[in-house]
Scaffold this active site. Sequence first.
Site: not given
Ligand SMILES: C[S@@+](CC[C@H](N)C(=O)[O-])C[C@H]1O[C@@H](n2cnc3c(N)ncnc32)[C@H](O)[C@@H]1O
Length: 224
Positions: A81, A99, A115, A139, A179
């Site tokens: 993205w 992330d 986080d 996402d 999402k």
């Molecule tokens: C579906 S992937 C994203 C893919 C990304 N949109 C791409 O195009 O490459 C979802 C991401 O959300 C991150 N995530 C989940 N909870 C999170 C949080 N509390 N803080 C930061 N990132 C988080 C995960 O580590 C994961 O890498």
Amino acid sequence: MSKSPIDGARGLTTRLRTAKGRTTASQRWLERQLNDPYVRAARAAGWRSRAAFKIIELDEKYHFFKPGARVVDLGAAPGGWTQYAVKKAGEQSKIVALDLLPIEPINGAIILEGDFEDEAVEKAVLDALSGQADIVMSDMAPNTTGHNATDHLRIIGLVELALDFACKVLAPGGTFVAKVFQGGTEKTLLDRLKRDFAVVRHAKPPSSRKDSAEMYVVATGFRG
Ligand SMILES: C[S@@+](CC[C@H](N)C(=O)[O-])C[C@H]1O[C@@H](n2cnc3c(N)ncnc32)[C@H](O)[C@@H]1O
């Protein structure tokens, strides 16, 4: 939605010859990856993830990316993205990607690791942005526990957090993309979105797997 990047792709199926040392789940995952035309198309086009097609398809439908747009990308790893944001908004604009996981550098984007549920991390995103955003996109997807009620609450929690943040930083007219799962947004969340944005839509982009409950909310025209 526009012509799919996988239209015309040849349907060759790859079967793994040996499952030695692999669990059934990882074997299934690997076979699905090898046979997924979006994975192949992403690789061919230089996108870091097949997820890139989801934001491309949403933008082609709703046209929210503009040159110079200031963008925050939450849950950005491995960076599909973010790559699209840089491509559409330009390297001179401000793009901040966050992330939990490390992300390889992307020219034109500020990459942060942490986080988003941690206040200090949210503050770091605000500092990096140092001003308003035109698009806040999330996402983020929590690791599922297998306990449906818990998973549902965690997902909703992340969307609410992203929306709180969006309402702090979006410029009037801005866009929020996130999402969501299972039939869209919760009633309270939806009411809030409708109050704060001129138009609220739900979409499942063609690249989102049919067997996944994932879909996206696209809210445009932030009222400020
Ligand atoms: C579906 S992937 C994203 C893919 C990304 N949109 C791409 O195009 O490459 C979802 C991401 O959300 C991150 N995530 C989940 N909870 C999170 C949080 N509390 N803080 C930061 N990132 C988080 C995960 O580590 C994961 O890498």
